[in-house]
Scaffold this motif. Structure first.
Motif, PDB file in Angstrom:
ATOM      1  N   ASN A  20       0.819  -1.214   0.000  1.00 58.92           N
ATOM      2  CA  ASN A  20       0.000   0.000   0.000  1.00 58.92           C
ATOM      3  C   ASN A  20       0.853   1.265   0.000  1.00 58.92           C
ATOM      4  OD1 ASN A  20      -2.426  -1.417  -0.042  1.00 58.92           O
ATOM      5  ND2 ASN A  20      -2.556  -1.494   2.185  1.00 58.92           N
ATOM      6  N   LYS A  21       1.876   1.305   0.843  1.00 60.52           N
ATOM      7  CA  LYS A  21       2.743   2.486   0.909  1.00 60.52           C
ATOM      8  C   LYS A  21       3.512   2.680  -0.397  1.00 60.52           C
ATOM      9  CE  LYS A  21       3.446   2.695   5.894  1.00 60.52           C
ATOM     10  NZ  LYS A  21       4.392   2.480   7.004  1.00 60.52           N
ATOM     11  N   LEU A  22       3.961   1.585  -0.984  1.00 52.07           N
ATOM     12  CA  LEU A  22       4.707   1.668  -2.231  1.00 52.07           C
ATOM     13  C   LEU A  22       3.818   2.215  -3.348  1.00 52.07           C
ATOM     14  CD1 LEU A  22       7.310   1.090  -3.839  1.00 52.07           C
ATOM     15  CD2 LEU A  22       6.442  -1.224  -4.204  1.00 52.07           C
ATOM     16  N   ILE A  23       2.634   1.664  -3.493  1.00 53.27           N
ATOM     17  CA  ILE A  23       1.726   2.098  -4.549  1.00 53.27           C
ATOM     18  C   ILE A  23       1.313   3.553  -4.351  1.00 53.27           C
ATOM     19  CG2 ILE A  23      -0.582   1.758  -5.536  1.00 53.27           C
ATOM     20  CD1 ILE A  23      -0.131  -1.285  -5.029  1.00 53.27           C
ATOM     21  N   LYS A  24       0.950   3.923  -3.139  1.00 54.22           N
ATOM     22  CA  LYS A  24       0.548   5.316  -2.874  1.00 54.22           C
ATOM     23  C   LYS A  24       1.693   6.284  -3.140  1.00 54.22           C
ATOM     24  CE  LYS A  24      -3.148   4.341   0.357  1.00 54.22           C
ATOM     25  NZ  LYS A  24      -3.600   4.317   1.744  1.00 54.22           N
ATOM     26  N   GLY A  25       2.897   5.914  -2.746  1.00 47.97           N
ATOM     27  CA  GLY A  25       4.056   6.772  -2.973  1.00 47.97           C
ATOM     28  C   GLY A  25       4.350   6.951  -4.447  1.00 47.97           C
ATOM     29  N   LEU A  26       4.282   5.853  -5.220  1.00 53.27           N
ATOM     30  CA  LEU A  26       4.534   5.938  -6.656  1.00 53.27           C
ATOM     31  C   LEU A  26       3.423   6.708  -7.374  1.00 53.27           C
ATOM     32  CD1 LEU A  26       5.942   2.360  -7.355  1.00 53.27           C
ATOM     33  CD2 LEU A  26       7.227   4.513  -7.220  1.00 53.27           C
ATOM     34  N   GLU A  27       2.186   6.530  -6.938  1.00 52.29           N
ATOM     35  CA  GLU A  27       1.078   7.296  -7.525  1.00 52.29           C
ATOM     36  C   GLU A  27       1.264   8.790  -7.273  1.00 52.29           C
ATOM     37  OE1 GLU A  27      -2.553   4.013  -7.381  1.00 52.29           O
ATOM     38  OE2 GLU A  27      -2.347   5.446  -5.734  1.00 52.29           O
ATOM     39  N   LEU A  34       6.052   5.104 -15.845  1.00 52.29           N
ATOM     40  CA  LEU A  34       6.620   4.165 -14.875  1.00 52.29           C
ATOM     41  C   LEU A  34       5.641   3.025 -14.640  1.00 52.29           C
ATOM     42  CD1 LEU A  34       8.900   3.507 -12.806  1.00 52.29           C
ATOM     43  CD2 LEU A  34       7.492   4.688 -11.119  1.00 52.29           C
ATOM     44  N   SER A  35       6.131   1.803 -14.729  1.00 56.71           N
ATOM     45  CA  SER A  35       5.297   0.627 -14.524  1.00 56.71           C
ATOM     46  C   SER A  35       5.940  -0.275 -13.479  1.00 56.71           C
ATOM     47  CB  SER A  35       5.160  -0.142 -15.848  1.00 56.71           C
ATOM     48  OG  SER A  35       4.430  -1.328 -15.656  1.00 56.71           O
ATOM     49  N   LEU A  36       5.114  -0.834 -12.604  1.00 54.89           N
ATOM     50  CA  LEU A  36       5.590  -1.786 -11.605  1.00 54.89           C
ATOM     51  C   LEU A  36       4.709  -3.021 -11.654  1.00 54.89           C
ATOM     52  CD1 LEU A  36       7.487  -2.476  -9.221  1.00 54.89           C
ATOM     53  CD2 LEU A  36       5.782  -1.420  -7.720  1.00 54.89           C
ATOM     54  N   ALA A  81       8.590   2.809   2.118  1.00 54.37           N
ATOM     55  CA  ALA A  81       7.596   1.732   2.205  1.00 54.37           C
ATOM     56  C   ALA A  81       8.133   0.551   3.003  1.00 54.37           C
ATOM     57  CB  ALA A  81       7.182   1.285   0.800  1.00 54.37           C
ATOM     58  N   LEU A  82       9.445   0.341   2.950  1.00 53.02           N
ATOM     59  CA  LEU A  82      10.052  -0.777   3.673  1.00 53.02           C
ATOM     60  C   LEU A  82      10.253  -0.493   5.163  1.00 53.02           C
ATOM     61  CD1 LEU A  82      12.720  -1.972   1.088  1.00 53.02           C
ATOM     62  CD2 LEU A  82      10.753  -3.277   1.921  1.00 53.02           C
ATOM     63  N   LYS A  83      10.260   0.790   5.535  1.00 49.66           N
ATOM     64  CA  LYS A  83      10.450   1.133   6.953  1.00 49.66           C
ATOM     65  C   LYS A  83       9.430   0.389   7.799  1.00 49.66           C
ATOM     66  CE  LYS A  83      12.374   5.780   6.754  1.00 49.66           C
ATOM     67  NZ  LYS A  83      12.068   7.202   6.967  1.00 49.66           N
ATOM     68  N   GLU A  84       9.908  -0.237   8.839  1.00 49.53           N
ATOM     69  CA  GLU A  84       9.085  -0.965   9.812  1.00 49.53           C
ATOM     70  C   GLU A  84       8.371  -2.177   9.221  1.00 49.53           C
ATOM     71  OE1 GLU A  84       6.535   1.796  11.855  1.00 49.53           O
ATOM     72  OE2 GLU A  84       8.138   3.288  11.970  1.00 49.53           O
TER      73      GLU A  84
END
Length: 155
Positions: A20-27, A34-36, A81-84
């Motif tokens: 969730n954090k990764l997707i929100k950050g990239l959005e 950019l594609s993931l 996104a990886l933090k914690e």
């Protein structure tokens, strides 16, 4: 630090929070093209939380030379996104020109069906139909493919 030894293993909640954090950050970053794509056991749902990694392919719209500023911004989003979460994240970074050309694509033909059947585009365009796969035709291609992938991993 080793997971399960001196670092707590991630739980299923950590995997979902990371995604969730990764997707929100990239959005929020909103980089054009950019594609993931996630693939593997995490997408299939048969991953083992705390032991399995998340396999991913990140494709930039650039032509072989990826903009280092953009790559750095994406790296910061991954870091946050990886933090914690302590989730093992295995991402290969590439560009669409390399994937179309195929001579230096580090994925072989066996990945074509695999990416189509098990890949999940989590952000950006779906480039899978534009990828080409080719075995090296010259000995020089092998170290160039390897070094290109390594240099992007280190960035």
């Amino acid at each position: 630090m080793l997971l399960g030894y001196n670092k707590k293993r991630p739980t299923e909640t950590n995997y979902k929070d990371f995604e969730n954090k990764l997707i929100k950050g990239l959005e929020k970053l909103n980089l054009e093209g950019l594609s993931l794509m996630f693939y593997g056991s995490y997408v299939r749902g048969d991953y083992n939380p705390g032991r399995s990694d998340i396999d991913a392919l990140m494709v930039f719209k650039n032509n072989v030379v990826i903009n280092k500023k953009e790559l750095n911004l994406v790296g910061k989003i991954v870091h946050n996104a990886l933090k914690e979460n302590n989730v093992p994240f295995q991402v290969s970074v590439t560009d669409i020109a390399t994937m179309k050309d195929s001579r230096f694509n580090t994925y072989d033909e066996s990945y074509k069906d695999y990416f189509c059947s098990e890949g999940k585009i989590v952000i950006g365009p779906d480039y899978r139909n534009e990828f080409n796969y080719e075995l090296p035709t010259m000995n020089e291609q092998i170290p160039v493919k390897f070094n290109l992938r390594k240099s992007r991993i280190n960035l």
